[in-house]
Design a protein around this motif. Structure first.
Motif, PDB file in Angstrom:
ATOM      1  N   LEU A 149       0.846  -1.208   0.000  1.00 20.68           N
ATOM      2  CA  LEU A 149       0.000   0.000   0.000  1.00 20.68           C
ATOM      3  C   LEU A 149       0.880   1.256   0.000  1.00 20.68           C
ATOM      4  O   LEU A 149       0.605   2.227  -0.704  1.00 20.68           O
ATOM      5  N   VAL A 150       1.957   1.192   0.791  1.00 16.58           N
ATOM      6  CA  VAL A 150       2.899   2.327   0.852  1.00 16.58           C
ATOM      7  C   VAL A 150       3.605   2.482  -0.496  1.00 16.58           C
ATOM      8  O   VAL A 150       3.770   3.584  -1.023  1.00 16.58           O
ATOM      9  N   MET A 151       4.025   1.326  -1.076  1.00 15.15           N
ATOM     10  CA  MET A 151       4.696   1.337  -2.383  1.00 15.15           C
ATOM     11  C   MET A 151       3.787   1.939  -3.444  1.00 15.15           C
ATOM     12  O   MET A 151       4.211   2.761  -4.259  1.00 15.15           O
ATOM     13  N   GLY A 152       2.510   1.508  -3.448  1.00 15.79           N
ATOM     14  CA  GLY A 152       1.531   2.027  -4.407  1.00 15.79           C
ATOM     15  C   GLY A 152       1.392   3.538  -4.280  1.00 15.79           C
ATOM     16  O   GLY A 152       1.351   4.263  -5.284  1.00 15.79           O
ATOM     17  N   ALA A 153       1.356   4.013  -3.026  1.00 12.47           N
ATOM     18  CA  ALA A 153       1.235   5.460  -2.777  1.00 12.47           C
ATOM     19  C   ALA A 153       2.481   6.188  -3.288  1.00 12.47           C
ATOM     20  O   ALA A 153       2.386   7.267  -3.885  1.00 12.47           O
ATOM     21  N   ALA A 154       3.654   5.575  -3.084  1.00  7.74           N
ATOM     22  CA  ALA A 154       4.905   6.212  -3.526  1.00  7.74           C
ATOM     23  C   ALA A 154       4.971   6.301  -5.049  1.00  7.74           C
ATOM     24  O   ALA A 154       5.331   7.340  -5.607  1.00  7.74           O
ATOM     25  N   VAL A 155       4.586   5.199  -5.716  1.00  3.74           N
ATOM     26  CA  VAL A 155       4.616   5.185  -7.197  1.00  3.74           C
ATOM     27  C   VAL A 155       3.618   6.207  -7.742  1.00  3.74           C
ATOM     28  O   VAL A 155       3.911   6.949  -8.682  1.00  3.74           O
ATOM     29  N   SER A 156       2.420   6.257  -7.128  1.00  2.82           N
ATOM     30  CA  SER A 156       1.395   7.220  -7.577  1.00  2.82           C
ATOM     31  C   SER A 156       1.860   8.656  -7.357  1.00  2.82           C
ATOM     32  O   SER A 156       1.670   9.508  -8.223  1.00  2.82           O
ATOM     33  N   SER A 157       2.479   8.913  -6.191  1.00  4.96           N
ATOM     34  CA  SER A 157       2.916  10.301  -5.916  1.00  4.96           C
ATOM     35  C   SER A 157       4.051  10.687  -6.866  1.00  4.96           C
ATOM     36  O   SER A 157       4.137  11.827  -7.303  1.00  4.96           O
ATOM     37  N   MET A 158       4.918   9.690  -7.233  1.00  3.13           N
ATOM     38  CA  MET A 158       5.966   9.971  -8.225  1.00  3.13           C
ATOM     39  C   MET A 158       5.319  10.377  -9.556  1.00  3.13           C
ATOM     40  O   MET A 158       5.721  11.352 -10.182  1.00  3.13           O
ATOM     41  N   HIS A 159       4.287   9.611  -9.946  1.00  5.69           N
ATOM     42  CA  HIS A 159       3.622   9.875 -11.229  1.00  5.69           C
ATOM     43  C   HIS A 159       3.014  11.279 -11.246  1.00  5.69           C
ATOM     44  O   HIS A 159       3.230  12.044 -12.189  1.00  5.69           O
ATOM     45  N   TYR A 160       2.248  11.607 -10.210  1.00 10.61           N
ATOM     46  CA  TYR A 160       1.548  12.906 -10.218  1.00 10.61           C
ATOM     47  C   TYR A 160       2.507  14.079 -10.000  1.00 10.61           C
ATOM     48  O   TYR A 160       2.275  15.172 -10.527  1.00 10.61           O
ATOM     49  N   THR A 161       3.604  13.846  -9.261  1.00  8.60           N
ATOM     50  CA  THR A 161       4.635  14.905  -9.144  1.00  8.60           C
ATOM     51  C   THR A 161       5.209  15.192 -10.532  1.00  8.60           C
ATOM     52  O   THR A 161       5.380  16.346 -10.939  1.00  8.60           O
TER      53      THR A 161
END
Length: 264
Positions: free
Chosen positions: A178-190
């Motif tokens: 769940l943390v990994m998913g959040a990190a990948v998503s935040s990388m994408h939107y950044t």
């Protein structure tokens, strides 16, 4: 300036893309855990499955999120070869990172090299995917936000590989994914918020395929692969379970042998 919309379908694409990233991370972590408990060809196969799961999860997350990307005043098309190349890059670099961790003697060095390789790979996959976007506009990037997105990718990848080495329990794997998913998503939107688009209206047809013609079917196919592989991994016995079953079988086998050997 064109107005950028990162969620043209509302919450659907951000939520769905986050789910895909989490499923890919969970499956990848689970396969890495299984790889570390295996040897020889079995270890190699588990590591390849882990890399393909994480790579597929990250790529699918990116392009499902891209389905919600729209720019006022222009259509959007995708260059097919470049988009496919971005998928291969995602798989290859994650594979390199996972193998560095799976086979290295020095865990700390493996983590740093693997995390850096995988993080830079994820970032290059993202920007290759962005380079595949065709629209009637000049696209520019904010260098600070681009650098921040690359940093998030490297930190996220290192954290994921650390989790793969140190986490065993299913609950911990779930939390880590769940943390990994959040990190990948935040990388994408950044990375997406680093984009500025200056629309130059034109009547010419754009080259490439539309998202629904190409990205959507490919994302559905890869998503199906992730879910089917998850089911297979969840149902296949672990090394410990196999050993327990083999040792339970032994007394039965020896009893059968004794009965057969007994003279009539």
């Amino acid at each position: 300036m064109g107005h950028l919309d990162h969620a043209a379908f509302g919450w659907l694409t951000p939520v769905l893309s986050y789910v895909m990233a989490c499923v890919g991370a969970a499956l990848g972590l689970r396969c890495t855990v299984r790889a570390l408990g295996a040897t020889g060809r079995s270890r190699r196969n588990w590591l390849i499955t882990a890399a393909s799961a994480i790579g597929t999860g990250i790529w699918t997350m990116h392009f499902v999120a891209m389905l919600g990307f729209a720019v006022s005043g222009t259509d959007i098309r995708y260059d097919v070869p470049l988009t496919v190349l971005s998928l291969l890059v995602a798989m290859a670099v994650v594979c390199a990172g996972v193998f560095a961790v799976g086979y290295s003697r020095d865990r700390t060095r493996a983590l740093l090299i693997g995390g850096l390789t995988t993080g830079l790979g994820v970032a290059s996959m993202h920007y290759l995917g962005m380079a595949a976007v065709r629209l009637h506009a000049d696209v520019t990037y904010d260098p600070v936000r681009v650098a921040l997105s690359v940093l998030i990718a490297v930190v996220a990848a290192t954290a994921a590989l650390w989790a793969a080495l140190n986490i065993r329990s299913p609950i911990a794997v779930t939390l880590a994914s769940l943390v990994m998913g959040a990190a990948v998503s935040s990388m994408h939107y950044t990375a997406m918020f680093a984009v500025s688009v200056h629309v130059t209206p034109s009547g010419e047809a754009l080259p490439g395929a539309s998202a629904m013609q190409f990205i959507f079917p490919l994302a559905v196919g890869l998503g199906s692969y992730l879910f089917l592989t998850s089911a297979f991994v969840a149902l296949s016995p672990t090394t410990g379970e196999r050993e327990a079953s083999a040792s339970a079988q032994q007394p039965v086998d020896s009893l059968t042998v004794r009965q057969q050997a007994r003279p009539v």
